[in-house]
Motif scaffolding. Sequence first.
Motif, mmCIF file in Angstrom:
data_model
loop_
_atom_site.group_PDB
_atom_site.id
_atom_site.type_symbol
_atom_site.label_atom_id
_atom_site.label_comp_id
_atom_site.label_asym_id
_atom_site.label_seq_id
_atom_site.Cartn_x
_atom_site.Cartn_y
_atom_site.Cartn_z
ATOM 1 N N LEU A 95 0.829 -1.203 0.000
ATOM 2 C CA LEU A 95 0.000 0.000 0.000
ATOM 3 C C LEU A 95 0.866 1.256 0.000
ATOM 4 C CD1 LEU A 95 -2.839 1.167 0.111
ATOM 5 C CD2 LEU A 95 -2.757 0.984 2.604
ATOM 6 N N LEU A 172 -2.000 -5.352 -5.552
ATOM 7 C CA LEU A 172 -2.689 -4.818 -4.375
ATOM 8 C C LEU A 172 -4.209 -4.865 -4.514
ATOM 9 C CD1 LEU A 172 -2.543 -3.229 -1.650
ATOM 10 C CD2 LEU A 172 -2.499 -1.131 -3.038
ATOM 11 N N HIS A 175 -6.706 -7.389 -2.934
ATOM 12 C CA HIS A 175 -6.744 -7.462 -1.468
ATOM 13 C C HIS A 175 -7.336 -6.213 -0.829
ATOM 14 C CE1 HIS A 175 -4.329 -11.025 -1.962
ATOM 15 N NE2 HIS A 175 -3.429 -10.344 -2.636
ATOM 16 N N LEU A 176 -7.799 -5.283 -1.659
ATOM 17 C CA LEU A 176 -8.451 -4.080 -1.155
ATOM 18 C C LEU A 176 -9.961 -4.200 -1.331
ATOM 19 C CD1 LEU A 176 -6.238 -1.121 -2.499
ATOM 20 C CD2 LEU A 176 -6.584 -1.735 -0.107
ATOM 21 N N GLY A 180 -11.680 0.694 -0.190
ATOM 22 C CA GLY A 180 -10.251 0.971 -0.142
ATOM 23 C C GLY A 180 -9.693 1.388 -1.486
ATOM 24 N N ARG A 181 -10.157 0.726 -2.546
ATOM 25 C CA ARG A 181 -9.709 1.096 -3.895
ATOM 26 C C ARG A 181 -10.201 2.488 -4.260
ATOM 27 N NH1 ARG A 181 -12.388 -2.572 -7.029
ATOM 28 N NH2 ARG A 181 -13.025 -4.057 -5.433
ATOM 29 N N LEU A 184 -8.131 5.192 -2.480
ATOM 30 C CA LEU A 184 -6.832 5.440 -3.108
ATOM 31 C C LEU A 184 -6.978 6.329 -4.336
ATOM 32 C CD1 LEU A 184 -3.836 4.875 -3.014
ATOM 33 C CD2 LEU A 184 -4.240 2.694 -4.160
ATOM 34 N N LEU A 213 -6.789 -0.255 -10.583
ATOM 35 C CA LEU A 213 -7.473 -0.638 -9.350
ATOM 36 C C LEU A 213 -8.767 -1.400 -9.629
ATOM 37 C CD1 LEU A 213 -6.984 2.636 -7.266
ATOM 38 C CD2 LEU A 213 -5.987 0.390 -6.762
#
Length: 231
Positions: A95, A172, A175-176, A180-181, A184, A213
Amino acid sequence: MLPVRGRDGRATTAVHILRIRTAWTPVGDGEFYCPGCGGDRNYQRLTGRRRLTLLGVPLLSRGSTGPVVECAACRHHYGTDVLDHPTTRRFSAMLRDAVHTVALAVLAAGGTSSRTALESAAAAVRAAGFDGCTEEQLAALVEALAADTGRVLGGECGTSLTIELHEALDPLAPHLAPAGRESLLLQAARIALADGPYTPAERDALATVGAALTICADDVTRLLAAARTPS
């Protein structure tokens, strides 16, 4: 399990005489994120041989089983796909690197002449884990990246930068959580907006971030619009 009968012919109790037992053999070890413990733990990778036993004495092979992953703390067994999940330390590093790469991409698209954009990017990178990151370091990295690739600062996201974004974000993204994506991408959008409205190059860079993402184009458009609305 066979019944034991008394003199009257009735079953009075039950004793385990025949059983299937598994003998486990370690074939590797390491550290993983244990879903049972909820944190990073050591593990052993095991393969097993199943045997039919009579009163604990092995008689016949019943084939192999596994491999499985055994947590050294809780001793629970998991499928080997549990190793696909990064450890907490690895996830934090992924991250942190992702935020750093995204910040550089947005700055490269908007140029490094804006102090407010540099301050916003540096604050995001420090919050992600690069405690000593400064505006000057980011500006120097962006300019070095431009010189190395031959691209013009403020231009559209080139092939090399697109590759770097995908290298940082592709591992990544699975796993987000969706939130969360989106967070970001919104963070990247706020860096772009720190010095004014999006430029075409910034929109291109942000669209590339969204694609890496695995955020669909419609949601990217929605999030970029939402970032412009003061909270």
